[in-house]
Design an enzyme around this catalytic site. Structure first.
Site, short mmCIF file in Angstrom:
data_model
loop_
_atom_site.label_atom_id
_atom_site.label_comp_id
_atom_site.label_asym_id
_atom_site.label_seq_id
_atom_site.Cartn_x
_atom_site.Cartn_y
_atom_site.Cartn_z
N SER A 264 -71.88 35.76 -31.02
CA SER A 264 -70.66 34.85 -31.53
C SER A 264 -70.26 35.25 -33.13
CB SER A 264 -70.73 33.47 -31.62
OG SER A 264 -72.12 33.38 -32.41
N LYS A 265 -69.28 35.02 -33.50
CA LYS A 265 -68.67 35.24 -34.85
C LYS A 265 -69.78 34.58 -35.80
CE LYS A 265 -64.66 33.92 -36.63
NZ LYS A 265 -63.21 33.54 -36.46
N ARG A 266 -70.24 33.36 -35.42
CA ARG A 266 -71.38 32.65 -36.26
C ARG A 266 -72.70 33.65 -36.34
NH1 ARG A 266 -71.87 26.99 -35.03
NH2 ARG A 266 -74.04 27.08 -35.43
N ALA A 268 -72.99 36.47 -35.69
CA ALA A 268 -72.59 37.72 -36.61
C ALA A 268 -72.73 37.48 -37.92
CB ALA A 268 -71.27 38.57 -36.24
N ASP A 269 -72.27 36.55 -38.38
CA ASP A 269 -72.33 36.08 -39.89
C ASP A 269 -73.79 36.07 -40.36
OD1 ASP A 269 -69.51 36.15 -40.19
OD2 ASP A 269 -69.42 33.83 -40.30
#
Ligand code: GLU
Length: 515
Positions: A264-266, A268-269
């Site tokens: 998810s974007k999270r 990846a962050d």
């Protein structure tokens, strides 16, 4: 078999994730492998989620990856338009056909009424709270109202949606090229809305109609669409298009690096890596998310890396250019289970592909970065030498400028560990003798520098191994690094002997301070 036609059908609801890029790549590879056609279709029926700029972002991504569609919006083709918002009337006509044949129906229920229905079912202990073959009988729709009542409502402009009449007690079977036979019972499915109150088709209806009209032969898409497939199969049946149903291949999920949950974007962050192929600016917050491209990835590396997420070429080979991917690709070798996103592996690919970029073009990057970030002017020749020196040691082009700083400045700090271990009267003498030898030269090649070093060490009977690392520390400050003799060639005898003398003056002091 008919001519293979596959489509990449993203919804322009935001920046395309790297997982979407993988779907596009797999479609492209299959099309090219089979001598077929790769089509781009923009699925923008959901106006509420429409994000300006997303379509052009998708196109730029495909073009960066070199996977160019042969049909699509702005490209054209025999089956356009390729943007669903421009196909509104087509969907309306087909919806009417389903209504006329009793396969779909008008539903006038308000969201509140649907909530109440669910509450009631919940209180009665019913587990399935769907709008389905049972609950539809209690709702306001063209199956419970008389023809006149329906017409009255339609004429009065009462808002409605059109729902698909899910057949009762049906087993739906379809073959997935990745998963084999998939079996779903219709009792688990609801009467999906196929036309919304704004008159636009939902994803399911538009997707199926377009796949049929665009003569799509294979639907290759992410696993998250697997639950929608039974409805799609039933829609094909409802239209009597079964014999034209495409073959399905649902790609395995891309998981977080630790395999625990979907990427998810999270995630990846948290992992400090991009989720977008190119920089993406969120239009509502203005936040900029760094893309693989801007981080310094080459598209070859990204395409190669993504191709191996879920597809196993068999054998040990991992490096494939686009041609090699096309040649080797097969749907049979796509796995069912989730595949972990390994950013370190992505970097490994980039490191490999960095070496395949023309050194002259990498030198351009080096020259620019040195100037922009350090106000250092660097000649094209030196730029290229820097690339040659470091290309085995960096992952991204932007690293060249920082790792090459010692070329432009003498070291400020020296590796104390090496000094502590290797610095003594003998090694001090050896370095000074080498510096003396360099003093009489105006230039020196790497080979000559090596030979001179060995000869000098032999003449004073010292093992070169005892001095080499100190020599490096005196020139670069560090105990390890790229080809030292090449560095001597680049900096030249004058600068090198100056650095050696400067360093040796300090090493005594550094060593005593460590004791
Ligand atoms: N519009 C869907 C998406 O955004 C397409 C799914 C499909 O390929 O059928 O991924």
């Amino acid at each position: 078999m008919s001519q293979v036609r596959v489509r990449f059908a993203p919804s322009p609801t935001g920046g395309l994730h790297i997982g979407g890029v993988r779907t596009a790549i797999f479609n492209y590879l299959y099309a090219k492998k089979m001598g077929g056609t790769f089509i781009l279709r923009i699925e923008d029926t959901d106006q509420a989620r429409f994000v300006a700029g997303a379509e052009s972002y998708i196109k730029e991504t495909l073009s960066w990856c070199n996977i160019n569609p042969e049909e699509g919006p702005d490209i054209g083709g025999d089956y356009g338009p390729y943007r669903q918002s421009e196909r509104k009337t087509i969907y309306m006509d087909y919806t009417q056909q389903l209504i006329d044949e009793g396969k779909a129906y008008y539903a006038f229920d308000t969201p509140d009424e649907i909530d109440q229905m669910r509450e009631k079912l919940k209180r009665a202990g019913v587990l399935n709270l769907n709008y389905n073959s049972a609950s539809r009988k209690t709702m306001t729709n063209s199956l419970t109202l008389s023809k006149d009542e329906v017409n009255e409502k339609l004429e009065a402009g009462v808002p409605y949606v059109v729902r698909f009449k899910m057949p009762d007690k049906r087993e739906i079977r379809f073959y997935d090229m990745v998963r084999g036979w998939v079996l779903v019972h219709s009792s688990t499915l609801d009467d999906k809305v196929i036309l919304k109150s704004d008159g636009l088709a939902t994803y399911h209806l538009a997707n199926v109609i377009d796949d049929y009209l665009m003569k799509i032969t294979h639907v290759i898409r992410g696993e998250e669409w697997l639950p929608s497939a039974p409805l799609h199969v039933l829609l094909y049946e409802a239209f009597n298009w079964e014999s034209n149903m495409p073959d399905y291949a649902h790609l395995p999920l891309i998981m977080k690096p630790d395999g625990k949950g979907k990427l998810s974007k999270r995630a990846a962050d948290k992992g400090g890596f991009p989720i977008f192929p190119l920089n993406w600016t969120d239009p509502s917050s203005g936040e900029i998310f760094q893309g693989f491209r801007e981080m310094g990835f080459s598209s070859n590396a990204v395409v190669n890396f993504l191709s191996l997420l879920g597809w196993n070429p068999g054998g040990d080979q991992e490096i494939f250019d686009l041609k090699g991917l096309i040649k080797n690709f097969s749907i049979e070798r796509i796995g069912k289970s989730g595949t972990n996103f390994d950013f370190e592996k992505a970097k490994w690919f980039n490191q490999y592909y960095l070496k395949t970029i023309k050194f002259e073009s990498l030198a351009q990057v080096v020259i620019k970065d040195l100037y922009d970030e350090y106000s250092i002017e660097c000649s094209p020749q030196l730029g290229k030498q820097i690339v040659e020196l470091f290309v085995q040691r960096v992952t991204f082009p932007r690293e060249f400028a920082s790792v090459s700083q010692f070329i432009f400045h003498k070291p400020q700090l020296y590796d104390q560990k090496v000094i502590n271990k290797k610095w003594n009267e003998k090694s001090k003498n050896a370095l000074n003798v080498y510096a003396n030898k360099l003093d009489v030269l105006t230039e020196i090649t790497g080979d000559e520098a090596r030979e001179l070093f060995q000869r000098t060490m032999a003449s004073i009977q010292i093992n070169p191994g005892k001095v080499l690392q100190l020599l490096r520390v005196s020139i670069t400050g560090e105990g390890s690094g790229p080809d030292l003799m090449k560095i001597i060639e680049i900096l030249g005898p004058f600068e090198i002997s100056k650095r050696i003398r400067n360093a040796t003056e300090q090493f005594d002091h550094i060593k005593t301070s460590l004791l």
